[in-house]
Scaffold this motif. Structure first.
Motif, short mmCIF file in Angstrom:
data_model
loop_
_atom_site.label_atom_id
_atom_site.label_comp_id
_atom_site.label_asym_id
_atom_site.label_seq_id
_atom_site.Cartn_x
_atom_site.Cartn_y
_atom_site.Cartn_z
N GLN A 132 45.06 55.12 35.11
CA GLN A 132 45.53 53.73 34.23
C GLN A 132 46.72 54.00 34.08
OE1 GLN A 132 42.24 54.62 31.68
NE2 GLN A 132 41.03 52.85 32.70
N ILE A 171 43.99 49.32 30.93
CA ILE A 171 45.28 49.05 31.75
C ILE A 171 46.52 48.58 30.64
CG2 ILE A 171 46.10 47.96 33.66
CD1 ILE A 171 43.72 48.75 35.03
N ASN A 224 46.46 40.91 35.07
CA ASN A 224 44.93 40.65 34.88
C ASN A 224 44.50 41.83 35.63
OD1 ASN A 224 44.24 37.97 33.43
ND2 ASN A 224 46.14 37.50 34.40
N SER A 225 43.13 41.94 35.76
CA SER A 225 42.43 42.97 36.33
C SER A 225 41.31 42.37 37.18
CB SER A 225 41.91 44.17 35.49
OG SER A 225 41.68 45.02 36.30
N GLN A 237 41.92 34.10 33.56
CA GLN A 237 42.57 34.77 34.49
C GLN A 237 43.38 33.67 35.34
OE1 GLN A 237 41.61 37.32 38.77
NE2 GLN A 237 41.29 38.51 36.68
N ALA A 291 46.44 43.99 38.52
CA ALA A 291 46.49 45.39 38.41
C ALA A 291 44.93 46.01 38.35
CB ALA A 291 47.07 45.86 37.22
N LEU A 292 44.58 46.80 39.35
CA LEU A 292 43.19 47.45 39.11
C LEU A 292 43.25 48.99 39.81
CD1 LEU A 292 41.16 46.00 42.26
CD2 LEU A 292 43.56 45.75 41.95
N THR A 302 47.81 49.10 42.39
CA THR A 302 46.70 50.08 42.09
C THR A 302 47.67 51.45 41.90
OG1 THR A 302 46.92 51.06 44.10
CG2 THR A 302 45.38 49.27 43.85
#
Ligand code: COA
Length: 443
Positions: A189, A213, A304-305, A331, A349-350, A400
């Protein structure tokens, strides 16, 4: 006329067949919920519209089928099992749109709204505290309003004020609010936060959600200047940057100098920061999440994820296959609003992988088998049954721990190559093979 009474008397206002709003998060009015469920045997078909409630949800117990039915706009931990067993319902809806559900003649007019507010001030105004969101519209449109009046609810500014005369039934209450501690980011993260931080310039206005995150992103911004906040929510991570003088809102195009959100989730320290603080305005979700509002912020950055992203950029943020996990939330409101804003940056972002305890059944088309207890979140195609939360045409930046790619203006083949490059290394080769089989890539 307000009737001051106890919880048992206050919930008598709910009748069989009524539609009831229950607000959520830190100010979930648990004593009212418990008193209502205490009347369960005499009530039938009460529909409860839930907005991310915290704490126990006793109406979800199988014994109350036919008495209470919960519909939620965002599936939290307490509701997940009931939703996926069919005892409760999920309503997919943009958060910005929820207030429109409640208007007379709308799809979900309300008979009763339960709320929790601060005590009236010298002018008779109570405050909705950290949860203005869709609760504002529920108070405005419900036939009857039942309130817990609690001195521990901070007096927030914005669209939060409710005159005591609007309360049909009021119960004096002195109990703690629900608290959410911040999650310390792990190495993955922190890497994601560092990459996202590179996309955030001095003077930008930020939307960050809750979780590790967003905290990691905030930690990467300590040397920035004059950041602003305009989001649907914020939590404790924002406090550090306010105290360091990084978040000032001084360059915001609208609401200059103000931190604007619709709800706040966090600790007592954060609630104390909100209390009577003119720097913070909590506004109706119809304002904060309206893409027409969001698009007005120069350098708007929305982070957002997602649970899965396919090789063309389609995003699932709300289900794991057919199992509903969360909700649309804000989102699309923010991804679209930021995309339309001058110099705006919508960012997804993930982590590249997720833990899994299940062995792969291997019977889904193009399913990548897990490796060392991890599955890839970048997948050839979304798991059948997954909801597309954000379409591939809405997606710009994807981040990522392995880097950042920009999909806007990129072909399907370019997208597939970019996304494979930021997938976990052990999944890159099977992803590439699948991309050829899917005719996203050609030899
Ligand atoms: N396959 C199988 N399991 C998966 C998975 C996948 N592709 N992706 C995630 N999971 C599992 C994780 O392992 C984790 O399981 P655990 O709880 O047992 O550890 C769980 O699903 C949650 O994943 P995680 O990455 O920890 O989720 P999160 O808390 O960071 O939330 C979203 C991510 C996408 C669910 C969340 O951001 C969301 O609900 N978004 C939609 C709404 C929104 O974007 N609102 C605007 C911002 S507030």
């Amino acid at each position: 006329m307000t009737t001051w009474c106890d919880t048992t008397t206050a919930v008598q206002v709910v009748k069989s067949g009524d539609r009831l709003f229950v607000p959520g998060r830190c100010t979930t009015p648990t004593p009212l919920i418990e008193a209502l469920v205490g009347r369960g045997e005499e009530l039938r078909d009460v529909e409860i519209l839930d907005f991310m409630s915290f704490g126990p949800a006793p109406y979800l117990d199988p014994r109350w089928v036919g008495h209470f039915h919960m519909r939620t706009v965002f599936v939290g931990e307490s509701a997940r099992a009931a939703i996926n067993a069919g005892r409760a319902s999920y309503v997919p809806v943009f958060l910005s749109y929820i207030p429109k559900l409640f208007v007379p003649g709308g799809p979900f007019p309300l008979d009763v709204a339960f709320i929790q507010v601060s005590p009236p001030d010298k002018h008779g105004y109570c405050s909705l505290g950290p949860s203005v969101d869709a609760t504002r519209a529920a108070v405005d449109y419900a036939q009857q309003v039942v309130a817990l009046v609690n001195p521990r609810v901070p007096r927030t500014h914005g669209d939060s004020f409710v005159h005591v005369s609007r309360l049909d039934y009021a119960v004096q209450w002195d109990g703690p609010l629900y608290e959410v501690e911040r999650q310390a980011p792990d190495q993955t993260q922190l890497e994601i936060g560092r990459h996202v931080g590179e996309l955030i310039e001095d003077g930008a206005t930020l939307q960050l959600g809750i979780g590790a995150i967003p905290h990691a992103v905030l930690q990467a911004l300590t040397d920035r200047r004059d950041l602003g906040v305009h989001g649907e929510m914020f939590s404790d991570g924002v406090l550090d940057l306010v105290e360091r003088g990084v978040i000032t809102g001084a360059r915001k195009t609208r609401d200059r100098g103000k931190i604007v959100a619709s709800f706040v989730v966090g600790t007592r320290r954060l609630m104390d920061f909100l209390d009577d603080n003119p720097m913070v305005e909590l506004r109706s979700i119809a304002y904060t999440n309206d893409p027409q509002t969001i698009r007005q912020f120069d350098h708007m950055v929305a982070v957002n994820s997602a649970l899965q992203v396919d090789l063309t950029g389609q995003v699932c943020a709300e289900s794991i296959g057919t199992a509903q996990y969360s909700g649309v939330g804000g989102q699309i409101d923010f991804m679209r609003g930021a995309a339309l804003a001058p110099h705006g940056r919508p960012i997804l972002a993930l982590p590249s992988t997720a833990r899994t305890t299940k062995a792969s059944a291997g019977n889904m088309p193009f399913e990548l088998p897990p490796r060392e207890g991890q599955v890839s979140r970048i997948v050839p195609i979304l798991t059948p049954g997954s909801a597309v939360t954000t379409t591939r045409a809405h997606v710009h930046y994807v981040v990522t721990e392995y880097g950042t790619v920009m999909l806007l203006g990129r072909s399907l083949a370019e997208r597939a190559r970019s996304l494979i490059a930021i997938a976990a290394p052990q999944f890159r080769e099977p992803l590439e093979r699948a991309a050829y089989e899917l005719h996203l890539l050609y030899r």
